[in-house]
Design a protein around this motif. Structure first.
Motif, PDB file in Angstrom:
ATOM      1  N   PHE A  61       1.125 -17.071  -3.055  1.00 18.77           N
ATOM      2  CA  PHE A  61       2.077 -17.169  -1.952  1.00 18.77           C
ATOM      3  C   PHE A  61       1.859 -16.120  -0.864  1.00 18.77           C
ATOM      4  O   PHE A  61       2.194 -16.346   0.297  1.00 18.77           O
ATOM      5  CB  PHE A  61       3.490 -17.022  -2.524  1.00 18.77           C
ATOM      6  N   CYS A  62       1.298 -14.970  -1.239  1.00 19.56           N
ATOM      7  CA  CYS A  62       1.209 -13.867  -0.280  1.00 19.56           C
ATOM      8  C   CYS A  62       0.160 -12.844  -0.723  1.00 19.56           C
ATOM      9  O   CYS A  62      -0.334 -12.874  -1.856  1.00 19.56           O
ATOM     10  CB  CYS A  62       2.558 -13.160  -0.149  1.00 19.56           C
ATOM     11  N   ILE A  63      -0.155 -11.947   0.186  1.00 18.16           N
ATOM     12  CA  ILE A  63      -0.992 -10.777  -0.097  1.00 18.16           C
ATOM     13  C   ILE A  63      -0.175  -9.552   0.275  1.00 18.16           C
ATOM     14  O   ILE A  63       0.435  -9.502   1.347  1.00 18.16           O
ATOM     15  CB  ILE A  63      -2.300 -10.804   0.716  1.00 18.16           C
ATOM     16  N   VAL A  64      -0.122  -8.565  -0.608  1.00 16.44           N
ATOM     17  CA  VAL A  64       0.652  -7.356  -0.361  1.00 16.44           C
ATOM     18  C   VAL A  64      -0.282  -6.150  -0.408  1.00 16.44           C
ATOM     19  O   VAL A  64      -0.936  -5.906  -1.421  1.00 16.44           O
ATOM     20  CB  VAL A  64       1.790  -7.183  -1.381  1.00 16.44           C
ATOM     21  N   GLU A  65      -0.332  -5.412   0.694  1.00 17.11           N
ATOM     22  CA  GLU A  65      -1.109  -4.175   0.756  1.00 17.11           C
ATOM     23  C   GLU A  65      -0.155  -2.981   0.752  1.00 17.11           C
ATOM     24  O   GLU A  65       1.020  -3.101   1.142  1.00 17.11           O
ATOM     25  CB  GLU A  65      -1.940  -4.118   2.036  1.00 17.11           C
ATOM     26  N   VAL A  66      -0.669  -1.847   0.346  1.00 16.83           N
ATOM     27  CA  VAL A  66       0.111  -0.603   0.355  1.00 16.83           C
ATOM     28  C   VAL A  66      -0.583   0.396   1.271  1.00 16.83           C
ATOM     29  O   VAL A  66      -1.761   0.701   1.092  1.00 16.83           O
ATOM     30  CB  VAL A  66       0.255  -0.018  -1.059  1.00 16.83           C
ATOM     31  N   GLU A  67       0.141   0.868   2.251  1.00 15.89           N
ATOM     32  CA  GLU A  67      -0.357   1.900   3.156  1.00 15.89           C
ATOM     33  C   GLU A  67      -0.023   3.245   2.521  1.00 15.89           C
ATOM     34  O   GLU A  67       1.136   3.663   2.508  1.00 15.89           O
ATOM     35  CB  GLU A  67       0.343   1.750   4.508  1.00 15.89           C
ATOM     36  N   PRO A  68      -1.011   3.967   1.953  1.00 11.52           N
ATOM     37  CA  PRO A  68      -0.720   5.087   1.056  1.00 11.52           C
ATOM     38  C   PRO A  68       0.069   6.228   1.693  1.00 11.52           C
ATOM     39  O   PRO A  68      -0.210   6.661   2.808  1.00 11.52           O
ATOM     40  CB  PRO A  68      -2.119   5.568   0.643  1.00 11.52           C
ATOM     41  N   ILE A  69       1.063   6.674   0.939  1.00 12.38           N
ATOM     42  CA  ILE A  69       1.778   7.909   1.236  1.00 12.38           C
ATOM     43  C   ILE A  69       1.392   8.960   0.205  1.00 12.38           C
ATOM     44  O   ILE A  69       1.151  10.116   0.531  1.00 12.38           O
ATOM     45  CB  ILE A  69       3.306   7.681   1.209  1.00 12.38           C
ATOM     46  N   GLU A  70       1.319   8.524  -1.049  1.00  4.94           N
ATOM     47  CA  GLU A  70       0.861   9.403  -2.124  1.00  4.94           C
ATOM     48  C   GLU A  70       0.144   8.558  -3.164  1.00  4.94           C
ATOM     49  O   GLU A  70       0.431   7.370  -3.327  1.00  4.94           O
ATOM     50  CB  GLU A  70       2.028  10.168  -2.740  1.00  4.94           C
TER      51      GLU A  70
ATOM     52  N   PHE B  50       2.450 -14.345   9.692  1.00  2.94           N
ATOM     53  CA  PHE B  50       2.708 -12.928   9.422  1.00  2.94           C
ATOM     54  C   PHE B  50       1.491 -12.348   8.722  1.00  2.94           C
ATOM     55  O   PHE B  50       1.239 -12.620   7.538  1.00  2.94           O
ATOM     56  CB  PHE B  50       3.962 -12.765   8.556  1.00  2.94           C
ATOM     57  N   PHE B  51       0.710 -11.560   9.465  1.00  5.55           N
ATOM     58  CA  PHE B  51      -0.476 -10.892   8.936  1.00  5.55           C
ATOM     59  C   PHE B  51      -0.217  -9.391   8.906  1.00  5.55           C
ATOM     60  O   PHE B  51       0.115  -8.794   9.935  1.00  5.55           O
ATOM     61  CB  PHE B  51      -1.707 -11.160   9.812  1.00  5.55           C
ATOM     62  N   ARG B  52      -0.328  -8.796   7.725  1.00 10.64           N
ATOM     63  CA  ARG B  52      -0.163  -7.343   7.577  1.00 10.64           C
ATOM     64  C   ARG B  52       1.146  -6.882   8.224  1.00 10.64           C
ATOM     65  O   ARG B  52       1.217  -5.867   8.906  1.00 10.64           O
ATOM     66  CB  ARG B  52      -1.361  -6.600   8.187  1.00 10.64           C
ATOM     67  N   TYR B  53       2.177  -7.639   7.975  1.00  7.06           N
ATOM     68  CA  TYR B  53       3.481  -7.421   8.590  1.00  7.06           C
ATOM     69  C   TYR B  53       4.193  -6.254   7.910  1.00  7.06           C
ATOM     70  O   TYR B  53       4.356  -6.230   6.691  1.00  7.06           O
ATOM     71  CB  TYR B  53       4.295  -8.704   8.468  1.00  7.06           C
ATOM     72  N   ARG B  54       4.629  -5.305   8.709  1.00  7.64           N
ATOM     73  CA  ARG B  54       5.296  -4.111   8.172  1.00  7.64           C
ATOM     74  C   ARG B  54       6.749  -4.478   7.873  1.00  7.64           C
ATOM     75  O   ARG B  54       7.590  -4.531   8.758  1.00  7.64           O
ATOM     76  CB  ARG B  54       5.211  -2.971   9.185  1.00  7.64           C
ATOM     77  N   ILE B  55       7.027  -4.728   6.600  1.00 10.08           N
ATOM     78  CA  ILE B  55       8.310  -5.280   6.202  1.00 10.08           C
ATOM     79  C   ILE B  55       9.423  -4.229   6.187  1.00 10.08           C
ATOM     80  O   ILE B  55      10.610  -4.550   6.208  1.00 10.08           O
ATOM     81  CB  ILE B  55       8.186  -5.966   4.821  1.00 10.08           C
ATOM     82  N   GLY B  56       9.057  -2.934   6.125  1.00  4.36           N
ATOM     83  CA  GLY B  56      10.050  -1.875   6.197  1.00  4.36           C
ATOM     84  C   GLY B  56      10.428  -1.257   4.873  1.00  4.36           C
ATOM     85  O   GLY B  56      11.285  -0.367   4.819  1.00  4.36           O
ATOM     86  N   ASP B  57       9.784  -1.687   3.787  1.00  3.53           N
ATOM     87  CA  ASP B  57      10.077  -1.130   2.470  1.00  3.53           C
ATOM     88  C   ASP B  57       8.859  -0.400   1.916  1.00  3.53           C
ATOM     89  O   ASP B  57       7.743  -0.549   2.417  1.00  3.53           O
ATOM     90  CB  ASP B  57      10.507  -2.231   1.499  1.00  3.53           C
ATOM     91  N   ILE B  58       9.093   0.364   0.868  1.00  2.00           N
ATOM     92  CA  ILE B  58       8.050   1.159   0.221  1.00  2.00           C
ATOM     93  C   ILE B  58       7.925   0.710  -1.229  1.00  2.00           C
ATOM     94  O   ILE B  58       8.932   0.414  -1.888  1.00  2.00           O
ATOM     95  CB  ILE B  58       8.385   2.663   0.301  1.00  2.00           C
ATOM     96  N   GLY B  59       6.710   0.630  -1.721  1.00  2.00           N
ATOM     97  CA  GLY B  59       6.493   0.231  -3.103  1.00  2.00           C
ATOM     98  C   GLY B  59       5.457   1.107  -3.785  1.00  2.00           C
ATOM     99  O   GLY B  59       4.662   1.781  -3.123  1.00  2.00           O
ATOM    100  N   THR B  60       5.476   1.079  -5.111  1.00  2.00           N
ATOM    101  CA  THR B  60       4.496   1.811  -5.914  1.00  2.00           C
ATOM    102  C   THR B  60       3.668   0.801  -6.689  1.00  2.00           C
ATOM    103  O   THR B  60       4.162   0.159  -7.623  1.00  2.00           O
ATOM    104  CB  THR B  60       5.188   2.792  -6.880  1.00  2.00           C
ATOM    105  N   LEU B  61       2.409   0.651  -6.294  1.00  2.00           N
ATOM    106  CA  LEU B  61       1.496  -0.330  -6.887  1.00  2.00           C
ATOM    107  C   LEU B  61       0.738   0.297  -8.049  1.00  2.00           C
ATOM    108  O   LEU B  61       0.126   1.359  -7.909  1.00  2.00           O
ATOM    109  CB  LEU B  61       0.515  -0.832  -5.826  1.00  2.00           C
ATOM    110  N   SER B  62       0.791  -0.366  -9.204  1.00  2.00           N
ATOM    111  CA  SER B  62       0.059   0.123 -10.370  1.00  2.00           C
ATOM    112  C   SER B  62      -1.432  -0.168 -10.214  1.00  2.00           C
ATOM    113  O   SER B  62      -1.822  -1.205  -9.678  1.00  2.00           O
ATOM    114  CB  SER B  62       0.584  -0.546 -11.638  1.00  2.00           C
ATOM    115  N   LYS B  63      -2.255   0.736 -10.694  1.00  2.00           N
ATOM    116  CA  LYS B  63      -3.701   0.521 -10.690  1.00  2.00           C
ATOM    117  C   LYS B  63      -4.176  -0.105 -11.994  1.00  2.00           C
ATOM    118  O   LYS B  63      -5.370  -0.372 -12.155  1.00  2.00           O
ATOM    119  CB  LYS B  63      -4.424   1.843 -10.450  1.00  2.00           C
TER     120      LYS B  63
END
Length: 478
Positions: free
Chosen positions: A306-315, A337-350
């Motif tokens: 349904f979507c692609i989610v990227e994380v713009e790193p803070i830490e 909507f391409f690389r749309y800044r949705i306004g939330d922060i997430g922690t992506l597991s590696k």
């Protein structure tokens, strides 16, 4: 849309309850015809077939759908007409990364200011469905959806429901933000029936202490297979069930499905104890650009078809990366909507999720964490961003409360804001908080953020819910 809302309020205010239920059921029939189309059925079948597909297959699906969206946007939108062609790399992951890297992340304000430049020129505007974002930062964005995108939004949600043994024809309890009953009504029933949709809609605006026992009894008496709604409202209801010593019997509900707000761990525990059913959370948006659903380990899985989610790193560390979310929608929608800044922060597991489900998994998503507003008669009302939905003359707004008799609304006006817009805003506020509360509206150039940089739509000195200290009821009931 506004004319329909006015008609709806008239029906609620001046007709018998039986007629209100009939009107709501007719509306349910209309909504179901929009949502559950042949495209919905096909897409749901495809999504269920790929629910446990290998990660390589999911990446290939993402790549194929991304290529379709980029090529369509290049051909049919003014904003994205100069995008380079999608990457031709053989490896899907590399191709996705290279394609997205060539796209500059658009801001929400750009969509608001240049909406027509984002809408596909090949689409018949009369066939599109108009809506608005919910205004979680007090900012409402006008949206246009294709019928296919609407069907896919519901297909991805129904894959989640069906995975927990819930069917389309199963009756449900709904605890959302709809104004199903006028605020001034002071006698039960505090719910209405959408019989066509097999849905019982409970009012979130009548939960004052003396009414909660009526809600508890009604929930026990009504047939339902599942419940859905805002975490804040479900938490209030679950706490009332536990305080009354009447949690639902175990197994009565297949699940409680939360969305639209941040689900706190402490709230999850109370909801599961009160309703005696597992909580399943979904992160989605009005833009139909992202869907992330929880597994049995309470980790959040990206619905990669349904979507692609990227994380713009803070830490970042060896286990995870935390940062702002950039989402790319893959449905055939009117607005890309391409690389749309949705306004939330997430922690992506590696690392893969221990539950075994393949794909990208988040350890947590930091969305809104707003307070409740307390009304003069003691009601606690959460999720008030609907007040600003469709308020195009308001850039952003925030509700402040220090006493239960009054609130202050700080707002940044857009061009065209005036007396008519202010009257409309006051009407929306009083419809949800009653006429007794004093409302002061103040305009400003900018609303200050908290020390952590976050925006909170509601800040109330009275609306912090105490957590239930006695956990003896957590496992009571059959």
């Amino acid at each position: 849309m506004k004319s329909f809302q006015r008609l709806q309020q008239t029906i609620l205010r001046y007709t018998p309850v039986s007629f209100q239920n009939l009107a709501l059921s007719a509306r349910g029939y209309q909504i179901n015809r929009f949502r559950y189309t042949a495209h919905f059925e096909r897409r749901l079948a495809e999504l269920e077939a790929t629910a446990n597909a290998p990660i390589e297959a999911l990446h290939q699906i993402q790549r194929d759908r991304l290529v379709e969206r980029v090529e369509w946007a290049r051909k049919n939108t003014r904003v994205f007409s100069n995008l380079p062609p999608p990457s031709t790399r053989a490896d899907p992951v590399e191709a996705i990364r290279e394609t997205l890297a060539s796209i500059e992340s658009p801001q929400k304000s750009q969509y608001a200011e240049r909406l027509d430049d984002f809408i596909g020129s090949d689409l018949d505007r009369s066939s599109l469905i108009k809506s608005n974002t919910s205004g979680t930062t007090g900012t409402s964005l006008t949206l246009w959806h294709t019928p296919e995108a609407l069907a896919e939004e519901y297909a991805i949600a129904w894959r989640m429901y069906r995975s927990r043994n819930v069917g389309l024809k199963d009756p449900r309890l709904t605890f959302g933000g709809n104004l199903v009953i006028p605020y001034e009504v002071d006698s039960p029933p505090f719910w209405r029936f959408n019989r066509y949709g097999r849905q019982i809609l409970f009012s979130a605006y009548h939960m004052k202490p003396e009414n909660l026992g009526i809600y508890v009894t009604a929930i026990h008496e009504m047939p339902a297979r599942w419940a859905q709604g805002y975490p804040s409202v479900l938490f209030l209801m679950a706490r009332a069930l536990l305080d009354a010593g009447r949690p639902l019997p175990r197994g009565r509900l297949a699940g409680v499905f939360t969305s639209s707000e941040r689900l706190l761990a402490s709230h999850r525990e109370i909801i599961e104890a009160g309703f005696n059913a597992p909580v399943v959370d979904r992160y989605g948006t009005s833009e139909f650009a992202v869907s992330i659903t929880s597994c049995e380990l309470n980790r959040m899985h990206v619905d990669m078809e349904f979507c692609i989610v990227e994380v713009e790193p803070i830490e970042e560390d060896e286990e995870s990366v935390r940062g702002s979310l950039l989402v790319t929608g893959l449905s055939p929608d009117a607005l890309p909507f391409f690389r749309y800044r949705i306004g939330d922060i997430g922690t992506l597991s590696k690392n893969p999720c221990p539950c075994g489900r393949p794909g990208d998994v988040f350890l947590g998503i930091e969305g809104r964490d707003d307070d409740f507003v307390m009304t003069p008669d003691g009601r606690l009302v959460g999720r008030l961003d609907h007040i600003f939905k469709g308020q195009d003359q308001v850039s952003e707004a925030q509700i402040l409360q220090s006493t239960k008799d009054a609130i202050t609304v700080l707002l940044v006006p857009r061009h065209g804001y005036g007396e008519d817009a202010e009257r409309g805003l006051l009407a929306e506020i009083h419809a949800r908080l009653g006429s007794e509360i004093d409302v002061r509206i103040e305009t400003t150039d900018r609303i200050p953020r908290d020390a952590n940089g976050k925006f909170r739509a509601v800040k109330s000195a009275l609306g912090h819910l105490p957590q239930r200290q006695n956990a003896d009821h957590a496992h009571s009931g059959p």
